[in-house]
Design an enzyme around this catalytic site. Structure first.
Site, mmCIF file in Angstrom:
data_model
loop_
_atom_site.group_PDB
_atom_site.id
_atom_site.type_symbol
_atom_site.label_atom_id
_atom_site.label_comp_id
_atom_site.label_asym_id
_atom_site.label_seq_id
_atom_site.Cartn_x
_atom_site.Cartn_y
_atom_site.Cartn_z
ATOM 1 N N VAL A 13 0.828 -1.163 0.041
ATOM 2 C CA VAL A 13 0.011 -0.006 -0.074
ATOM 3 C C VAL A 13 0.871 1.307 0.162
ATOM 4 O O VAL A 13 1.649 1.415 0.942
ATOM 5 C CB VAL A 13 -0.885 -0.247 1.317
ATOM 6 C CG1 VAL A 13 -1.807 1.217 1.152
ATOM 7 C CG2 VAL A 13 -1.673 -0.995 1.345
ATOM 8 N N ASP A 65 9.583 7.629 -2.735
ATOM 9 C CA ASP A 65 9.441 8.948 -3.315
ATOM 10 C C ASP A 65 9.026 8.735 -4.722
ATOM 11 O O ASP A 65 9.989 8.528 -5.585
ATOM 12 C CB ASP A 65 10.278 9.994 -3.262
ATOM 13 C CG ASP A 65 10.056 11.239 -3.768
ATOM 14 O OD1 ASP A 65 8.924 11.383 -4.118
ATOM 15 O OD2 ASP A 65 10.715 12.165 -3.163
ATOM 16 N N ASN A 92 -1.825 4.178 -3.793
ATOM 17 C CA ASN A 92 -2.642 5.319 -3.106
ATOM 18 C C ASN A 92 -2.112 6.452 -3.083
ATOM 19 O O ASN A 92 -2.698 7.419 -2.912
ATOM 20 C CB ASN A 92 -3.161 4.644 -1.694
ATOM 21 C CG ASN A 92 -3.391 5.933 -0.777
ATOM 22 O OD1 ASN A 92 -4.579 6.243 -0.780
ATOM 23 N ND2 ASN A 92 -2.502 6.261 0.078
ATOM 24 N N TYR A 154 -3.298 17.614 -10.795
ATOM 25 C CA TYR A 154 -4.023 16.595 -9.831
ATOM 26 C C TYR A 154 -5.263 15.878 -10.909
ATOM 27 O O TYR A 154 -5.367 14.597 -10.954
ATOM 28 C CB TYR A 154 -4.657 16.971 -8.539
ATOM 29 C CG TYR A 154 -5.252 16.228 -7.804
ATOM 30 C CD1 TYR A 154 -4.703 15.280 -6.937
ATOM 31 C CD2 TYR A 154 -6.526 15.902 -7.695
ATOM 32 C CE1 TYR A 154 -5.253 14.112 -5.975
ATOM 33 C CE2 TYR A 154 -7.459 15.105 -7.000
ATOM 34 C CZ TYR A 154 -6.606 14.091 -6.073
ATOM 35 O OH TYR A 154 -7.384 13.279 -5.382
ATOM 36 N N LYS A 158 -5.139 12.352 -12.319
ATOM 37 C CA LYS A 158 -6.199 11.313 -11.945
ATOM 38 C C LYS A 158 -6.892 10.766 -13.368
ATOM 39 O O LYS A 158 -7.452 9.597 -13.144
ATOM 40 C CB LYS A 158 -7.173 11.644 -10.888
ATOM 41 C CG LYS A 158 -6.585 11.961 -9.537
ATOM 42 C CD LYS A 158 -6.141 10.647 -8.782
ATOM 43 C CE LYS A 158 -5.433 10.918 -7.723
ATOM 44 N NZ LYS A 158 -4.910 9.604 -6.998
ATOM 45 N N THR A 189 -8.868 13.710 5.542
ATOM 46 C CA THR A 189 -7.452 13.575 5.515
ATOM 47 C C THR A 189 -6.862 14.953 5.311
ATOM 48 O O THR A 189 -7.423 15.915 5.042
ATOM 49 C CB THR A 189 -6.845 12.839 4.237
ATOM 50 O OG1 THR A 189 -7.324 13.463 3.199
ATOM 51 C CG2 THR A 189 -7.912 11.417 4.269
HETATM 52 N N1 LIG Z 1 -9.156 12.691 0.857
HETATM 53 C C1 LIG Z 1 -10.096 12.784 -0.227
HETATM 54 O O1 LIG Z 1 -10.897 13.269 0.188
HETATM 55 C C2 LIG Z 1 -9.701 12.222 -1.323
HETATM 56 C C3 LIG Z 1 -10.753 11.942 -2.648
HETATM 57 C C4 LIG Z 1 -10.531 11.393 -3.461
HETATM 58 C C5 LIG Z 1 -9.244 10.682 -3.914
HETATM 59 N N2 LIG Z 1 -8.519 10.832 -2.836
HETATM 60 C C6 LIG Z 1 -6.959 9.906 -3.221
HETATM 61 O O2 LIG Z 1 -6.741 9.216 -1.995
HETATM 62 C C7 LIG Z 1 -5.330 8.888 -1.964
HETATM 63 C C8 LIG Z 1 -4.939 9.372 -0.620
HETATM 64 O O3 LIG Z 1 -5.303 10.584 -0.100
HETATM 65 P P1 LIG Z 1 -5.311 11.131 1.202
HETATM 66 O O4 LIG Z 1 -6.448 12.114 1.256
HETATM 67 O O5 LIG Z 1 -5.250 10.030 2.385
HETATM 68 O O6 LIG Z 1 -3.898 12.045 1.072
HETATM 69 P P2 LIG Z 1 -2.790 12.282 2.255
HETATM 70 O O7 LIG Z 1 -3.581 12.372 3.797
HETATM 71 O O8 LIG Z 1 -2.236 13.605 1.857
HETATM 72 O O9 LIG Z 1 -1.809 11.017 2.033
HETATM 73 C C9 LIG Z 1 -1.051 10.985 1.205
HETATM 74 C C10 LIG Z 1 -0.210 9.949 1.112
HETATM 75 O O10 LIG Z 1 0.707 9.890 -0.159
HETATM 76 C C11 LIG Z 1 2.209 9.850 0.421
HETATM 77 N N3 LIG Z 1 2.828 10.885 -0.621
HETATM 78 C C12 LIG Z 1 2.654 12.075 -1.069
HETATM 79 N N4 LIG Z 1 3.347 12.297 -2.253
HETATM 80 C C13 LIG Z 1 4.191 11.533 -2.231
HETATM 81 C C14 LIG Z 1 5.176 11.083 -3.210
HETATM 82 N N5 LIG Z 1 5.874 11.956 -3.946
HETATM 83 N N6 LIG Z 1 6.009 9.915 -3.418
HETATM 84 C C15 LIG Z 1 5.320 8.849 -2.404
HETATM 85 N N7 LIG Z 1 4.428 9.078 -1.486
HETATM 86 C C16 LIG Z 1 3.623 10.148 -1.577
HETATM 87 C C17 LIG Z 1 2.187 10.605 1.719
HETATM 88 O O11 LIG Z 1 3.286 10.023 2.381
HETATM 89 P P3 LIG Z 1 4.368 11.065 3.049
HETATM 90 O O12 LIG Z 1 4.129 10.786 4.548
HETATM 91 O O13 LIG Z 1 5.622 10.924 2.382
HETATM 92 O O14 LIG Z 1 3.899 12.461 2.796
HETATM 93 C C18 LIG Z 1 0.860 10.106 2.282
HETATM 94 O O15 LIG Z 1 1.107 8.945 2.905
HETATM 95 C C19 LIG Z 1 -4.634 9.717 -3.137
HETATM 96 O O16 LIG Z 1 -4.332 9.242 -4.463
HETATM 97 C C20 LIG Z 1 -5.846 10.840 -3.249
HETATM 98 O O17 LIG Z 1 -5.885 11.394 -4.694
HETATM 99 C C21 LIG Z 1 -8.480 11.477 -1.741
#
Ligand SMILES: NC(=O)c1ccc[n+]([C@@H]2O[C@H](COP(=O)([O-])OP(=O)(O)OC[C@H]3O[C@@H](n4cnc5c(N)ncnc54)[C@H](OP(=O)(O)O)[C@@H]3O)[C@@H](O)[C@H]2O)c1
Length: 234
Positions: A13, A65, A92, A154, A158, A189
């Site tokens: 994951v 990364d 993810n 973004y 996507k 988040t």
């Molecule tokens: N939250 C929502 O409402 C929502 C809605 C639709 C889709 N999504 C999708 O759900 C997924 C997770 O989002 P989230 O809301 O949980 O976001 P989040 O809380 O910002 O978490 C993002 C995760 O991705 C990692 N990450 C960020 N940039 C990275 C990079 N360059 N390389 C490797 N890892 C990286 C972060 O790790 P670090 O600890 O290294 O920063 C963190 O674990 C994403 O694909 C997002 O587009 C979210």
């Protein structure tokens, strides 16, 4: 509690340090999967590694990364080494960037978002695929912002990953690898807070609420190429 649903499943994951990825990774561990979670710094995985509890092998952390081309291959090797074989890959991890029209994306940001969300994610998938035999699943975390005006790089990435999911699904069908895009929908988040700074986070569902389709797919379900987590009834 019933028998663990993911006993013997080996899963990666990405972005397991917080948010959706952490909730999915913890749910997989609770159901007996052997999980590798990733983040850009090892220390960011401490909370996940401490909290995750389950009847299978304890989870491992790997630094990844997605924007670092050399690092992506090394991270894939480390994840494969930890698991031996990979049954499920959840792509993810991702970054948001600015919520602006494409005309206004700041210099360098389009490149950074595309490098992580699209190129890095596809390169990581390529590097993991040799460790996936027959069967298993690749789950790409999608978004309602795919192709939507005002969501800059973004939204572009996507939409491109949705297309890649359909392509991979067809290309990997003869290996029995199910490729599915799951849109979690609005989830409480750090990314959601950055996208909607004026929203009260308490009004947004917790990431634990979106895990059921991820667990079902890891267990063997094939709901088609795209799933809305909030509409999941399976
Ligand atoms: N939250 C929502 O409402 C929502 C809605 C639709 C889709 N999504 C999708 O759900 C997924 C997770 O989002 P989230 O809301 O949980 O976001 P989040 O809380 O910002 O978490 C993002 C995760 O991705 C990692 N990450 C960020 N940039 C990275 C990079 N360059 N390389 C490797 N890892 C990286 C972060 O790790 P670090 O600890 O290294 O920063 C963190 O674990 C994403 O694909 C997002 O587009 C979210």
């Amino acid at each position: 509690m019933g028998a663990p649903r993911l006993h013997g499943v080996r899963a990666i994951v990405t972005g397991a340090s917080r948010g959706v990825g952490r909730a999915v990774a913890e749910a997989f561990v609770a159901e007996g999967a052997h999980v590798v979670g990733t983040a850009r710094e090892a220390g960011r995985l401490d909370a996940f590694l401490r909290a995750a509890r389950g009847p299978g092998d304890p989870p491992s952390g790997v630094v990844l990364d997605l924007a670092d081309p050399g690092g992506v291959a090394a991270a894939a090797r480390a994840a494969i080494l930890a698991l031996g074989r990979v049954d499920v890959l959840v792509n993810n991890a991702g970054m948001l960037g600015s919520r602006v029209p494409l005309e206004d994306v700041p210099p360098g940001e389009l490149e950074a978002v595309v490098a992580a969300n699209l190129v890095g994610t596809l390169r990581f998938t390529q590097a993991i695929l040799p460790a996936m035999g027959h069967g298993g699943a690749i789950v790409n975390v999608s978004s309602g912002a795919a192709g939507r005006a005002g969501w800059a790089g973004y939204g572009v990435t996507k939409a491109a990953m949705d297309a890649a999911t359909r392509m991979l699904r067809e290309e990997l069908a003869d290996r029995g690898i199910r490729c599915v895009a799951v849109n979690p929908g609005g989830t409480r988040t750090a990314m959601r807070a950055a996208a909607y700074p004026h929203e009260d986070p308490a009004t947004v569902p917790h990431p634990r609420g979106v895990v059921p389709p991820f667990v079902a797919i890891a267990e063997g379900a094939d709901p088609g190429w795209h799933v809305e987590a909030r509409e999941w009834t399976g």
